[in-house]
Enzyme design. Structure first.
Site, PDB file in Angstrom:
ATOM      1  CG  HIS A  17      -1.338  20.401  39.425  1.00  9.79           C
ATOM      2  ND1 HIS A  17      -0.770  19.730  38.379  1.00  9.79           N
ATOM      3  CD2 HIS A  17      -0.395  21.248  39.887  1.00  9.79           C
ATOM      4  CE1 HIS A  17       0.454  20.171  38.184  1.00  9.79           C
ATOM      5  NE2 HIS A  17       0.730  21.087  39.106  1.00  9.79           N
ATOM      6  CG  HIS A  20       1.689  17.185  40.767  1.00  8.95           C
ATOM      7  ND1 HIS A  20       0.951  18.163  41.385  1.00  8.95           N
ATOM      8  CD2 HIS A  20       2.921  17.699  40.594  1.00  8.95           C
ATOM      9  CE1 HIS A  20       1.713  19.227  41.568  1.00  8.95           C
ATOM     10  NE2 HIS A  20       2.916  18.983  41.100  1.00  8.95           N
ATOM     11  CB  CYS A 125      12.326  32.257  38.916  1.00 11.16           C
ATOM     12  SG  CYS A 125      10.602  31.733  39.167  1.00 11.16           S
ATOM     13  CB  CYS A 128      12.270  28.180  38.904  1.00  6.58           C
ATOM     14  SG  CYS A 128      11.302  28.470  37.461  1.00  6.58           S
ATOM     15  CB  CYS A 143      10.106  33.277  35.571  1.00  7.06           C
ATOM     16  SG  CYS A 143      10.178  31.483  35.420  1.00  7.06           S
ATOM     17  CG  HIS A 146       6.757  29.950  37.448  1.00 10.23           C
ATOM     18  ND1 HIS A 146       8.026  29.456  37.644  1.00 10.23           N
ATOM     19  CD2 HIS A 146       5.913  28.948  37.775  1.00 10.23           C
ATOM     20  CE1 HIS A 146       7.951  28.214  38.100  1.00 10.23           C
ATOM     21  NE2 HIS A 146       6.686  27.881  38.183  1.00 10.23           N
ATOM     22  CE  LYS A 296       2.150  27.083  33.328  1.00 12.09           C
ATOM     23  NZ  LYS A 296       2.739  27.502  34.385  1.00 12.09           N
ATOM     24  CE  LYS A 299      -6.918  26.504  42.816  1.00 13.97           C
ATOM     25  NZ  LYS A 299      -5.625  26.504  43.496  1.00 13.97           N
TER      26      LYS A 299
HETATM   27  N1  MSP Z   1      10.323  19.287  42.721  1.00 13.62           N
HETATM   28  C1  MSP Z   1      10.632  19.436  41.351  1.00 13.62           C
HETATM   29  C2  MSP Z   1      11.130  18.142  40.734  1.00 13.62           C
HETATM   30  C3  MSP Z   1      12.337  17.553  41.417  1.00 13.62           C
HETATM   31  S1  MSP Z   1      12.790  16.025  40.690  1.00 13.62           S
HETATM   32  C4  MSP Z   1      14.274  15.666  41.371  1.00 13.62           C
HETATM   33  C5  MSP Z   1       9.369  19.873  40.602  1.00 13.62           C
HETATM   34  N2  MSP Z   1       8.195  19.674  41.238  1.00 13.62           N
HETATM   35  S2  MSP Z   1       6.766  20.052  40.628  1.00 13.62           S
HETATM   36  O1  MSP Z   1       5.811  19.682  41.647  1.00 13.62           O
HETATM   37  O2  MSP Z   1       6.752  21.410  40.192  1.00 13.62           O
HETATM   38  O3  MSP Z   1       6.565  19.168  39.365  1.00 13.62           O
HETATM   39  C6  MSP Z   1       6.617  17.761  39.464  1.00 13.62           C
HETATM   40  C7  MSP Z   1       6.442  17.115  38.092  1.00 13.62           C
HETATM   41  O4  MSP Z   1       5.132  17.422  37.612  1.00 13.62           O
HETATM   42  C8  MSP Z   1       7.437  17.647  37.053  1.00 13.62           C
HETATM   43  O5  MSP Z   1       7.955  16.593  36.262  1.00 13.62           O
HETATM   44  C9  MSP Z   1       6.595  18.578  36.232  1.00 13.62           C
HETATM   45  O6  MSP Z   1       7.036  18.691  34.906  1.00 13.62           O
HETATM   46  C10 MSP Z   1       5.252  17.883  36.285  1.00 13.62           C
HETATM   47  N3  MSP Z   1       4.181  18.818  35.987  1.00 13.62           N
HETATM   48  C11 MSP Z   1       3.830  19.956  36.655  1.00 13.62           C
HETATM   49  N4  MSP Z   1       2.812  20.578  35.977  1.00 13.62           N
HETATM   50  C12 MSP Z   1       2.493  19.855  34.879  1.00 13.62           C
HETATM   51  C13 MSP Z   1       1.480  19.914  33.916  1.00 13.62           C
HETATM   52  N5  MSP Z   1       0.590  20.900  33.842  1.00 13.62           N
HETATM   53  N6  MSP Z   1       1.408  18.893  33.031  1.00 13.62           N
HETATM   54  C14 MSP Z   1       2.221  17.791  33.109  1.00 13.62           C
HETATM   55  N7  MSP Z   1       3.172  17.709  34.015  1.00 13.62           N
HETATM   56  C15 MSP Z   1       3.469  18.802  34.776  1.00 13.62           C
HETATM   57  O7  MSP Z   1       9.499  20.331  39.486  1.00 13.62           O
END
Ligand code: MSP
Length: 500
Positions: A17, A20, A125, A128, A143, A146, A296, A299
């Site tokens: 999304h 990421h 959780c 998480c 959590c 979440h 936040k 969907k």
């Molecule tokens: N897999 C773990 C990270 C392991 S690092 C050794 C994880 N994955 S995640 O897919 O949930 O998130 C990946 C990154 O995307 C994290 O740094 C997280 O903070 C970031 N984001 C996820 N949702 C986000 C937003 N809505 N906005 C900005 N960044 C966010 O956590």
């Protein structure tokens, strides 16, 4: 200097999304900027593929976790490519080389006496993949991230003696006030440490989707330890035959989102000390992207901005620009398609794109397609001279938003310069040929300088424009405003940001 920069690795239980995308883009801006400065850069990103959420998602679809991981890792990899992210390697934690090195490093942590077997009971959780400590839990046993009900779990685990690193971490934070940035996240991590560290689970017995614990094969490592080690393991196999560890370890910047601060700012340094490895220099924490309504993204609220939709409509550079411009790095920020359109039209198309088209067209019309090789405007030069150093200083503090703002002020300055000098008037009267040449040389030079500095943000459009200006060099040292116009021949340019 070597410069090793990483993003968090993404869970593959769902689709990529915009959050990421945001993290990859901001890290890419820093990596490209350091490459421009001639640093020896290694930029790592990838996917986190073990753990319960992935096993659960696969079960729901009736497929093996590996199949789900393969499919979704491909989607994350595609997104990274479509975003023009210049990573040097894409790690997947299911890579066998990664797994082998995780076992080796954690085996050493075990041999060094930092683990023990015990019973864990606590609130867990599943999203998480983390047990929560009492003071984090929201009312109703939810959590804090979440807001879903936590489950009470009890199991025999291997534990990592995090508590025995209390002193080391206190010392680290006292000696390195820029270990975590920005400051409020440093404070948050420090107060978590000061409140007293508790040991944490290192393994899970109930789960089979993970890296086997070599000294107790009924267990797999808790996914966070497996995941954190990606930053180390990648360097052992990304370039077979090359010792990247010697060249790049430890990391210069780990870029992460605020929800995973504890793992990077507390667990990670403790784990590295336990494994006798050097600690990273900085952990940079960005905020969260929120829906246009400030809530936040979800969907069910209908406020999700899909990165692919923005890419299709406005292009990669526009998405990169928009995210870096609209959301101050380190803070949360609301994003939405209307705001993308506004920035696209007012700033990219009108301010920058138009400046480029007009400058090139005027050079074509008034000086026969050549940037006049005459002295540039000394007053304008003064305003541009400080810019590269300012941008570098701000990016060294990992503030791509502020750096972009500084550059954009000069884009606007150039637009004012066009209005002030009105080259068409100078051309009409014919008496001011010198002033016309000085104006066009200065405009082209200013445009070239801002474009070199914008290169890390918008690699594609800036390359096109530099090419059209006859000076394709995009290294940082070329961001100096020259005393003379280049004399180069300009090429016609299709609009950089066409009207939608
Ligand atoms: N897999 C773990 C990270 C392991 S690092 C050794 C994880 N994955 S995640 O897919 O949930 O998130 C990946 C990154 O995307 C994290 O740094 C997280 O903070 C970031 N984001 C996820 N949702 C986000 C937003 N809505 N906005 C900005 N960044 C966010 O956590």
């Amino acid at each position: 200097m070597s410069f090793y920069i990483t993003t968090a690795i993404d869970y593959v239980n769902a689709q990529p999304h915009l959050g990421h995308a945001y993290e990859k883009i901001s890290t890419d801006v820093l990596a490209r900027h350091m490459r421009q400065r001639g640093e020896d850069v290694f930029f790592l990103t990838g996917t986190d593929e073990h753990g319960e959420p992935i096993a659960d998602a696969a079960r729901e679809e009736g497929i093996e976790p590996r199949e789900l991981a393969d499919r979704n890792a491909g989607r994350f990899k595609d997104l990274v490519e479509r975003l023009d992210v210049s990573n040097d390697f894409f790690i997947r934690t299911t890579d066998p080389q990664h797994e082998a090195v995780v076992q080796e490093v954690l085996g050493r942590v075990h041999d060094n006496g930092h683990v023990y077997k015990g019973i864990y009971e606590g609130w867990y959780c599943p999203r998480c993949a983390d047990f929560k400590v009492e003071n984090e839990i929201l009312e109703g046993n939810l959590c804090p991230i979440h807001e879903i009900p936590l489950t009470r779990e009890s199991e025999e685990n291997w534990f990592f003696r995090l508590s025995s690193f209390q002193r080391d971490l206190e010392r680290l934070y006292a000696e390195q006030p820029d270990f975590v940035m920005p400051r409020h996240h440093y404070n948050e991590a420090r107060s978590f440490i000061n409140s007293g560290l508790q040991d944490v689970s290192l393994s899970r017995a109930k789960l089979s989707w993970g890296v086997r614990v070599p000294w107790d094969p009924d267990h797999v490592f808790y996914v966070w330890f497996d995941a954190l080690l990606n930053y180390y393991t990648a360097l052992t196999y990304a370039r077979p035959g090359e010792d990247l560890l010697a060249r790049f370890w430890p990391a210069t910047y780990h870029v992460i989102g605020k929800d995973i601060l504890k793992f990077h700012a507390v667990f990670w340094p403790a784990l590295l000390i336990a494994a006798e490895l050097e600690l990273p220099q900085h952990v940079f924490v960005h905020g969260f992207l929120l829906g246009a309504d400030g809530r936040k993204m979800s969907k069910s609220l209908g406020n999700v901005l899909d990165p692919l939709e923005v890419l299709e409509q406005f292009g990669t550079d526009a998405l990169r620009f928009y995210l870096m411009r609209d959301v101050p790095f380190g803070a949360d920020g609301a994003v939405g398609i209307d705001a993308v359109r506004t920035r696209y039209e007012t700033e990219l198309a009108n301010e920058y794109g138009n400046l480029a088209s007009r400058t090139i067209a005027m050079i074509g019309r008034y000086t026969d397609g050549h940037i006049p090789d005459v002295a540039t405007d000394a007053t304008l030069a003064l305003e541009f001279d400080v810019l590269p150093a300012e941008v570098a200083t701000v990016l060294d503090r990992a503030d791509p938003t502020r750096a972009l703002d500084l550059i954009w002020n000069r884009v606007r300055r150039l637009n004012r310069y066009v209005e002030e000098r009105a080259p068409w008037e100078l051309a009409r009267s014919g008496a001011d040929a010198d002033r016309l040449r000085e104006t066009l040389a200065s405009l082209a030079e200013g445009l070239r300088v801002v474009t070199v500095l914008l290169h890390p943000y918008m690699p594609h459009s800036t390359e096109r424009l530099l090419g059209a200006l006859g000076s394709p060099e995009a290294e940082f040292r070329h961001a100096l405003f020259a005393e003379h116009g280049s004399g180069a021949r300009v090429e016609p340019l299709e609009p950089l940001f066409p009207k939608q």
